[in-house]
Structures are given as C-alpha cells and as structure tokens.
Design an enzyme around this catalytic site. Structure first.
Site, PDB file in Angstrom:
ATOM      1  N   LYS A 294       0.841  -1.196   0.000  1.00 25.92           N
ATOM      2  CA  LYS A 294       0.000   0.000   0.000  1.00 25.92           C
ATOM      3  C   LYS A 294       0.881   1.253   0.000  1.00 25.92           C
ATOM      4  O   LYS A 294       1.980   1.233   0.548  1.00 25.92           O
ATOM      5  CB  LYS A 294      -0.856   0.034   1.278  1.00 25.92           C
ATOM      6  CG  LYS A 294      -1.961  -1.002   1.336  1.00 25.92           C
ATOM      7  CD  LYS A 294      -2.732  -0.907   2.649  1.00 25.92           C
ATOM      8  CE  LYS A 294      -3.779  -1.996   2.791  1.00 25.92           C
ATOM      9  NZ  LYS A 294      -4.910  -1.865   1.876  1.00 25.92           N
ATOM     10  N   ARG A 369     -10.261 -11.922   2.362  1.00 21.05           N
ATOM     11  CA  ARG A 369     -11.148 -12.982   1.862  1.00 21.05           C
ATOM     12  C   ARG A 369     -10.419 -14.317   1.781  1.00 21.05           C
ATOM     13  O   ARG A 369     -11.035 -15.366   1.876  1.00 21.05           O
ATOM     14  CB  ARG A 369     -11.751 -12.564   0.512  1.00 21.05           C
ATOM     15  CG  ARG A 369     -10.744 -12.334  -0.575  1.00 21.05           C
ATOM     16  CD  ARG A 369     -11.302 -11.510  -1.734  1.00 21.05           C
ATOM     17  NE  ARG A 369     -11.340 -10.079  -1.421  1.00 21.05           N
ATOM     18  CZ  ARG A 369     -11.748  -9.140  -2.268  1.00 21.05           C
ATOM     19  NH1 ARG A 369     -12.177  -9.473  -3.473  1.00 21.05           N
ATOM     20  NH2 ARG A 369     -11.755  -7.870  -1.916  1.00 21.05           N
TER      21      ARG A 369
HETATM   22  N1  BES Z   1      -7.881  -4.078   4.837  1.00 22.92           N
HETATM   23  C1  BES Z   1      -8.194  -3.639   3.544  1.00 22.92           C
HETATM   24  C2  BES Z   1      -9.536  -2.935   3.457  1.00 22.92           C
HETATM   25  C3  BES Z   1      -9.589  -1.556   4.067  1.00 22.92           C
HETATM   26  C4  BES Z   1      -9.322  -0.455   3.282  1.00 22.92           C
HETATM   27  C5  BES Z   1      -9.978  -1.373   5.363  1.00 22.92           C
HETATM   28  C6  BES Z   1      -9.412   0.792   3.817  1.00 22.92           C
HETATM   29  C7  BES Z   1     -10.057  -0.113   5.914  1.00 22.92           C
HETATM   30  C8  BES Z   1      -9.777   0.980   5.135  1.00 22.92           C
HETATM   31  C9  BES Z   1      -8.239  -4.818   2.569  1.00 22.92           C
HETATM   32  O1  BES Z   1      -7.434  -5.888   2.870  1.00 22.92           O
HETATM   33  C10 BES Z   1      -7.803  -4.296   1.251  1.00 22.92           C
HETATM   34  O2  BES Z   1      -6.659  -3.968   1.123  1.00 22.92           O
HETATM   35  N2  BES Z   1      -8.729  -4.217   0.331  1.00 22.92           N
HETATM   36  C11 BES Z   1      -8.447  -3.732  -0.961  1.00 22.92           C
HETATM   37  C12 BES Z   1      -9.043  -4.729  -1.901  1.00 22.92           C
HETATM   38  C13 BES Z   1      -8.637  -4.530  -3.324  1.00 22.92           C
HETATM   39  C14 BES Z   1      -7.181  -4.864  -3.526  1.00 22.92           C
HETATM   40  C15 BES Z   1      -9.503  -5.434  -4.144  1.00 22.92           C
HETATM   41  C16 BES Z   1      -9.125  -2.381  -1.094  1.00 22.92           C
HETATM   42  O3  BES Z   1     -10.218  -2.217  -0.592  1.00 22.92           O
HETATM   43  O4  BES Z   1      -8.529  -1.492  -1.682  1.00 22.92           O
HETATM   44 MN    MN Z   2      -5.481  -5.676   2.040  1.00 26.47          MN
END
Ligand code: BES
Ligand code: MN
Ligand code: ZN
Length: 518
Positions: A294, A369
């Site tokens: 990230k 997931r």
């Molecule tokens: N933990 C994150 C989701 C999240 C994002 C929680 C912002 C709280 C605030 C999750 O594991 C993630 O990274 N999701 C990605 C999914 C994408 C790669 C399909 C997302 O939401 O950007």
């Molecule tokens: Mn993630």
C-alpha cells in the site's frame, strides 16, 4: 500482565521501544481491568458525586437547584438538545450539569447514549459522577440505564496504555438516580451496560494495539489467558496444524511474514443450547498489502486495525457467559499479518484453501477474503445454523457508506434482519448491500477455480460474492467494517482511533439469535 511479543526481529524492535519508553510490559486489554473497578450504583442523589447530571428535555421541569427558568436557560444558549450540556456550579458539591436529551417525544436509546456521552465529556476532569434519568416513556428503564452507562464509559475511553499517564480521568463511580419503582430494572440495565462497554473497550484495546505488540501469536495468547475464566473453550492452531488442515488461504497470506499465523477457535456451549451460531473474524494484525504494498498514506497508517473483526468476536464472546447467552456460539479468528518479502505470495500465485478449492491471487492486498475462506469452510464442515462473518474487508465499503455505517450482505434475509436489529439496539449502524450474482463472473479465473479480485466497481459486493463460495449454502451474513472500525474525529461515545465496532452488535445478535427457518 502479558509478556511482550517474543520473536525474531520484532522482538528486538519491541525491546528497543521498551528501553526507549521505559515500558516494562504491555497489556493488550488494559481498559477492561480499569473498567471492572468502576462502581455503578442506583439510588438517591448522593453528596459523594463531584458532578451531578440531570437528563432534561426542552421545557421539562427543572431540578430544584436550578434557580432560573427556561427563558434564562435559553438566553444562555441551553435548549436541551442532544449533546448540549450546561454546567451550573453550586455552593456545595456536587456541581450540577444539565444534560440535553432532546424533545421527550423523540427520545430513544441512541439519543440517551449520546446525551450520556456528552455528560461524560463535559465532566472530563472527574471520575466521580451521578446522573439522574427521568422516566423515559418510549425507552424502558432497563434499556435507558444500559445505554446511559455505555455512553458514559465509552466516551471516556482512551487508548493511553502507551502514554506516560492517563489522558482523561477514568470513571471510578457512577450513581444513577431514578425513582424507587424503577430501581430494580435500572440496576439490571446498568449491569448489562457495563458488560457491553467492557466488550467494546476490549475490542478497542486490541485494535489500537500496535502490530509489533499484538502479533497473531499474542492475540491467541490473550484468548487462551482470558477465555477459560469467561466460559470459553479455546483451541489454538499453529502453522503445522494449519498445513495439516489444508488452510492454504491463511498460510498463503502469512507467507511473507516472519511472525507465524494463528487460527483461534473459541467455543461457547451453554446447557441445552438454543441454536448454534458461528462467527468468523478477519484477523490481519497489520495489512501492508503484501507484494502489492500500500502507499504510505493515512489509510495505510490505520492498518493495525485490520484485525478489528477478530477483536470484536473475541470481545463479544468473552461476555456471552456473563450475559447468560442461550445459543451455542463458535468463533474463528484468522490471524496473521500481510507483509511483502522474498517469501511472500506473488500476483498470479494459486492457493488451495481448506476443502480444496483453488484461488488465483490476482491482488495480494485482497487478503482478508483468503484467510476467511478457510474458516468459512471449516464452519460449514462442522455444521451450524448460521454463519456471521465480520471483517475490515474493503475500501469500497468505506467509500460507499463512510465511517459511521457498516455494510451487511448475505444469502439469508432472516440473518440480515437479525444483524439489522442487533445494530439498531447497539447504535452500530449497518446498511444492506445486494449480493448481486450478475457480478459473480468477475471472479472467474483462467487458471484456478476462482480469483480473489473482481472488477473496478462494486468491490464490497464482489468481496462478499467471493466469501459466499465457501459457506456451502448455509444461512450467512457478512459485515464489512472497513469504514466503521476507525473514527477519525471525536464523536459522542466514539473517541478517535479504533472504535470496537461490532463487539456489542455481536453480543446482541448472539443473545437474540434464532435459527433461520428454511
Ligand atoms: N484491509 C483492507 C480494506 C480496508 C481499506 C480497510 C481501507 C479499511 C480501510 C483490505 O485488505 C484491502 O486492502 N482491500 C483492498 C481490496 C482490493 C485490492 C480489491 C481495497 O479495498 O482497496
Ligand atoms: Mn489488504
Ligand atoms: Zn486487509
């Protein structure tokens, strides 16, 4: 007290932090012990209190100590709106605080909780409070007492275990003043409010704990330490056992980490249970995104909270015995961090999850997931009346619903409804999103049975469609708390930081659980 996480490089970092800060040890659930020390009484007004609050609706009769009329109060800017308070110093202790409750006809549990939170904030220098609760009409005396206690205790919460001293004065005593005929119900409600607050506080402490302190093995240790005393049987599964069980989702996400994974199974089984509910929680101790690391932005900086689903389950299940829950409840916490390294899974890797389905890893940041899939399959294999999962799953849910409303999606209207009514009772708002099967094709993979990423739109829905693949058609609802796990502002009974969202909701759900009819 627990010992600090002990492993690999992390141990050295934590040791260095300890030396630097002088912290000898760190307890991941400090506020629970603190709140156990709160004495809640029900009775008459007491000269012991430092601040005596009175919940008041506009135009209602005023306490005797108020020597002015409504006209003067309005002129001073006090209209008894929810969240408004007016401090009226007295010649003798206690100091009087008028606490706005809004119009009596609109009064509900959420407004009472908010009003009590405003009272706790207005009196931040004192730990010794009293609050008079009027006859609330639409809200029963037990619920009024419960939510008032929640409002006061939760508004005063701060995660200050890693600070030199407390940043707000902890509550030591709270006296609820009601007419005699309401006192039995008030006592009952107040006790439930204290228990519910303890659960939320525990979930907040766990989620607020930095990743180097609260590793997967450490949260498992917390469960082992507190579970048996709270009527739970705890089983912890380590890496070798997970390999044995074929839990390739959890193992795959863990591959980049030097901290080992843990699956924690919590079992609550009352005599002659009424139904069996299974809870599955995402326990990503820190989500760096894996190889798809990230960016170093503000959202990334909150990713220690990516185990908020697991925290909510551990905290909620810790109180089921004390609240006399009649349903059997099984919990699965799926714990690891998600880090990039030379051993991490790559884009295009294929994992085999519990039960044998293969998953193409189209994005290593869609890791929640993957870890949930193993547990959903285990839950379905074991057999249960319904599955609820709770996870900080998608940024898309946060985009759609913001930070005050969680998404709920499922394959069973009765389970969605049970989640909705629990949420309405606890003030943890949810909104249903559709499980839209026309988007299912987005998860098709050329090389595996399914991939872990849908298209650019409706990310919260495609994530839920992925989870649905593993529940074997059992009644199931998924709660996406990506937005609600964190509060960026200081609002009512939610101080900034991790909110503990879901702990009270899951308790309420378990207490009222009824097996869905076919
Ligand atoms: N933990 C994150 C989701 C999240 C994002 C929680 C912002 C709280 C605030 C999750 O594991 C993630 O990274 N999701 C990605 C999914 C994408 C790669 C399909 C997302 O939401 O950007
Ligand atoms: Mn993630
Ligand atoms: Zn995540």
């Amino acid at each position: 007290m627990f010992a600090i996480a002990q492993s690999g490089l992390i141990r050295e970092v934590v040791a260095a932090m300890q030396a630097f800060t002088g912290l000898g040890s760190f307890d991941p659930v400090p506020s629970v012990e603190q709140s156990k020390a709160v004495s809640i009484t029900v009775g008459r007004k007491s000269p012991e209190a430092e601040f005596s609050g009175a919940l008041i609706s506009p135009g209602a009769s005023l306490p005797d100590e108020v020597l002015v009329d409504w006209e003067s109060l309005s002129a001073a800017g006090f209209a008894a709106g929810v969240g408004q308070t007016l401090i009226l110093p007295q010649a003798e202790r206690p100091t009087l605080v008028l606490v706005g409750a809004g119009p009596g006809s609109d009064l509900d549990a959420d407004k009472l909780r908010d009003a009590a939170a405003a009272f706790a904030r207005a009196t931040e220098s004192s730990g010794n409070l009293e609050l008079a609760i009027p006859d609330t009409g639409g809200v029963t005396p037990a619920v009024a007492a419960q939510v008032v206690v929640e409002g006061v205790l939760l508004a005063r919460y701060r995660f200050d275990a890693l600070k030199e001293g407390p940043t707000v004065t902890p509550i030591t005593s709270l006296n609820l003043v009601v007419e005699g005929r309401r006192s039995a119900a008030t006592k009952r409600g107040a006790a439930k409010g204290k228990t519910m607050s303890e659960a939320t506080q525990m979930a907040r402490d766990l989620a607020n704990s930095p990743p180097a302190y609260l590793t997967a093995s450490r949260i498992a240790q917390v469960a082992v330490d507190i579970g048996p005393g709270r009527g739970l049987t705890i089983e912890v599964f380590d890496k070798d056992q997970l390999v044995e069980m074929g839990c390739g989702g959890l193992l795959g996400v863990n591959a980049g980490s030097s901290e080992p994974p843990r699956m924690v199974k919590l079992i609550y089984k009352p005599a002659k249970p009424r139904g069996h509910l299974t809870l599955v929680g995402k326990g990503i101790m820190y989500d760096a995104g894996g190889i798809a690391v990230k960016p170093g932005d503000a959202v990334h900086a909150t990713m220690k909270n990516d185990m908020s689903g697991a925290a909510a389950i551990l905290a909620a299940m810790s109180e089921l015995a004390s609240l006399g829950c009649r349903a059997a409840v099984t919990g699965y916490l799926m714990c690891t961090d998600n880090l990039p390294s030379g051993t991490a899974i790559a884009m295009g890797d294929v994992l085999k999850v519990r039960g044998g389905k293969t998953v193409e890893v189209a994005n290593t940041d869609a890791e929640g997931r993957l870890v949930m899939a193993d547990a959903l399959v285990l839950a379905a294999e074991e057999g249960t009346d319904a599955i609820i999962d709770i996870a900080t799953l998608t940024g898309a849910a946060m985009r759609a619903l913001g930070t005050q409303v969680a998404g709920v999606i499922g394959n069973n209207a009765q389970m969605i409804e049970q989640v909705e009514s629990a949420a309405a009772a606890t003030g943890e708002s949810v909104w249903e999103l559709p499980l839209e099967h026309r988007y299912r094709g987005e998860l098709n993979s050329d090389v595996a049975d399914i991939k872990n990423l849908g298209g650019p739109n409706a990310g919260a829905i495609t994530a839920a469609l992925f989870l649905e693949e593993f529940v074997a058609g059992l009644p199931w609802a998924h709660i996406d708390i990506a937005g609600t796990a964190q509060n960026d502002r200081d609002t009512s009974w939610r101080p900034p930081g991790c909110t503990g969202f879901g702990a009270r909701l899951l308790i309420e759900l378990a207490l009222n659980f009824s097996r869905p009819r076919a």
